[in-house]
Write a protein that holds these residues in place. Sequence first.
Motif, PDB file in Angstrom:
ATOM      1  N   LEU A 139      14.791  -6.651   0.219  1.00 60.22           N
ATOM      2  CA  LEU A 139      15.835  -6.879  -0.734  1.00 60.22           C
ATOM      3  C   LEU A 139      16.242  -5.277  -0.960  1.00 60.22           C
ATOM      4  N   GLY A 140      15.655  -4.357  -0.734  1.00 62.35           N
ATOM      5  CA  GLY A 140      16.113  -2.954  -0.469  1.00 62.35           C
ATOM      6  C   GLY A 140      16.189  -2.478  -1.952  1.00 62.35           C
ATOM      7  N   ARG A 141      15.133  -2.815  -2.851  1.00 56.88           N
ATOM      8  CA  ARG A 141      14.823  -2.507  -4.261  1.00 56.88           C
ATOM      9  C   ARG A 141      14.037  -1.312  -4.565  1.00 56.88           C
ATOM     10  N   VAL A 142      13.339  -0.824  -3.405  1.00 59.44           N
ATOM     11  CA  VAL A 142      12.403   0.179  -3.703  1.00 59.44           C
ATOM     12  C   VAL A 142      12.686   1.190  -4.699  1.00 59.44           C
ATOM     13  N   GLY A 143      13.943   1.670  -4.644  1.00 57.75           N
ATOM     14  CA  GLY A 143      14.555   2.686  -5.325  1.00 57.75           C
ATOM     15  C   GLY A 143      15.089   2.423  -6.770  1.00 57.75           C
ATOM     16  N   ASN A 144      15.211   1.127  -7.158  1.00 58.75           N
ATOM     17  CA  ASN A 144      15.943   0.662  -8.468  1.00 58.75           C
ATOM     18  C   ASN A 144      15.064   1.016  -9.362  1.00 58.75           C
ATOM     19  N   ARG A 145      15.724   1.427 -10.469  1.00 61.19           N
ATOM     20  CA  ARG A 145      15.230   1.751 -11.728  1.00 61.19           C
ATOM     21  C   ARG A 145      14.125   0.916 -12.091  1.00 61.19           C
ATOM     22  N   GLU A 146      14.263  -0.397 -12.137  1.00 58.83           N
ATOM     23  CA  GLU A 146      13.223  -1.370 -12.761  1.00 58.83           C
ATOM     24  C   GLU A 146      11.916  -1.640 -11.868  1.00 58.83           C
ATOM     25  N   THR A 147      11.917  -0.857 -10.714  1.00 60.32           N
ATOM     26  CA  THR A 147      10.837  -0.890  -9.699  1.00 60.32           C
ATOM     27  C   THR A 147       9.644  -0.335 -10.369  1.00 60.32           C
ATOM     28  N   PRO A 148       9.869   1.010 -10.727  1.00 61.01           N
ATOM     29  CA  PRO A 148       8.488   1.512 -11.373  1.00 61.01           C
ATOM     30  C   PRO A 148       7.950   0.724 -12.636  1.00 61.01           C
ATOM     31  N   VAL A 149       8.712  -0.067 -13.310  1.00 61.14           N
ATOM     32  CA  VAL A 149       8.327  -0.980 -14.168  1.00 61.14           C
ATOM     33  C   VAL A 149       7.381  -2.243 -13.465  1.00 61.14           C
ATOM     34  N   ILE A 150       7.938  -2.954 -12.562  1.00 56.73           N
ATOM     35  CA  ILE A 150       7.217  -3.717 -11.699  1.00 56.73           C
ATOM     36  C   ILE A 150       5.909  -3.373 -11.131  1.00 56.73           C
ATOM     37  N   LEU A 151       5.915  -2.140 -10.721  1.00 52.45           N
ATOM     38  CA  LEU A 151       4.848  -1.449 -10.014  1.00 52.45           C
ATOM     39  C   LEU A 151       3.830  -1.282 -11.048  1.00 52.45           C
ATOM     40  N   SER A 152       4.104  -0.818 -12.374  1.00 50.37           N
ATOM     41  CA  SER A 152       3.284  -0.527 -13.489  1.00 50.37           C
ATOM     42  C   SER A 152       2.646  -1.854 -13.858  1.00 50.37           C
ATOM     43  N   VAL A 153       3.237  -3.011 -13.984  1.00 49.96           N
ATOM     44  CA  VAL A 153       2.625  -4.058 -14.445  1.00 49.96           C
ATOM     45  C   VAL A 153       1.581  -4.757 -13.274  1.00 49.96           C
ATOM     46  N   LEU A 154       2.143  -4.611 -11.886  1.00 49.35           N
ATOM     47  CA  LEU A 154       1.151  -4.875 -10.704  1.00 49.35           C
ATOM     48  C   LEU A 154       0.011  -4.092 -10.845  1.00 49.35           C
ATOM     49  N   VAL A 155       0.004  -2.499 -10.912  1.00 51.64           N
ATOM     50  CA  VAL A 155      -1.322  -1.795 -11.022  1.00 51.64           C
ATOM     51  C   VAL A 155      -2.139  -2.112 -12.064  1.00 51.64           C
ATOM     52  N   LEU A 156      -1.422  -2.388 -13.276  1.00 52.57           N
ATOM     53  CA  LEU A 156      -2.329  -2.824 -14.173  1.00 52.57           C
ATOM     54  C   LEU A 156      -2.995  -3.908 -14.153  1.00 52.57           C
ATOM     55  N   GLU A 157      -2.488  -4.749 -13.540  1.00 54.72           N
ATOM     56  CA  GLU A 157      -3.060  -6.220 -13.226  1.00 54.72           C
ATOM     57  C   GLU A 157      -4.348  -6.035 -12.266  1.00 54.72           C
TER      58      GLU A 157
END
Length: 421
Positions: A139-157
């Motif tokens: 979807l071309g969203r790697v640079g979106n502002r919400e993506t670091p939040v998504i990655l933080s949740v995934l890494v925490l999991e």
Amino acid sequence: MHSALFLIEFGAIILGLGLLGRFAGRFRFSPIPLYLLAGLAFGEGGLLPLGASEEFVAIGAEIGVILLLLMLGLEYTASDLVSNLKTQYPAGLVDFGLNALPGALAALLLGWGPVAAVVLAGVTWVSSSGVIAKVLGDLGRVGNRETPVILSVLVLEDLAMAVYLPIITALLAGVSLAAASYTLAIALGVAGLVLFVALRYGRVISRFVSSDDPEKLLLVVLGLTLLVAGIAQQLQVSAAVGAFLVGIALSGEVAEGTHTLLSPLRDLFAAVFFVFFGLHTDPASIPPVLLPALVLAVATALTKIATGYWAAKRAGVGVKGRWRAGGTLVARGEFSIVIAGLAVTAGVEPSLGPLATAYVLILVIVGPLTARYTQPIAGFFIKRRQGGGGDAGGSPSASAAARTKAEAPGRAETADAHVQP
């Protein structure tokens, strides 16, 4: 003869995936659901079961997840990771509360007992890093502002899995508290060590890996990633976490060159991963548990959307980004299947395996769709509700005035001050 059959089977899989990917691209949606359905068709009980190439597909699937997480890690620096983890750990707690509890309650309501409840809680808790990484790229969203939040949740999991998996393994095996504590200490120590090396010696690693020759760069980075991922998994830590931290450790021109070189390999093996997931799903085992799996999938899809929305809002992301974050986190995948597989092997509950498989299959198909459409659908209903409120309030001019007030609060508040007694 065996070699020829392997080439025919694997060649047919790759060709089919290419055609499915082209079809999905024409209609602008993620090809992941089509890859999974292809896996169902080629798997046990499907239309054309595989034989010779299944073992190779299994290895390719593991490599696919590792490459997906490596490529995500390349997008961020170690300092970015630590900063996000420090600020987003409350989101990890909310994520656990909203998404693990429904699984535990479902197991207890079905009469499966406390151990099965702990297992099903893990199945419903953890999102699929592999699926989400693929969706963000599609979807071309790697640079979106919400993506670091998504990655933080995934890494925490994923980091939480370093604690959860040893605990669940000990519960299923009935081992002593001392043995379980020893396994848990090793897992936490390895995760902390890899993170420390990535933070402290990231530049040294980048210089060691760096090369002007693309061939040498590709071989060193790929070898290093597989080595770290394998060691991490051997020591009860997620291979995905190991690969992600390798990506974090690489920076600058090395990261850019690696991204260019590995993108085609990532896409190939990621597609193989999703096919492999479908291969190990017997279509005949799904109908008996479809209803409870569907109810659980709907409930936890909503709780994941709520988790992502809350986490993104807390990070100051706009409304559209909040809905995108929530929709992106819906997919479950590899960890859920691993957790359920441990329980099935231990003989905890015969129905747990089929239920977990059906549940994950539903959400791994729905996940890319919610990632794409949650924000537009939410926007549609919000606009409709706002429009309805304006009509209910009376004239169109009143609605326009309300919009003007929302857009220019300073002027509106000043005007209100003039008319108040």
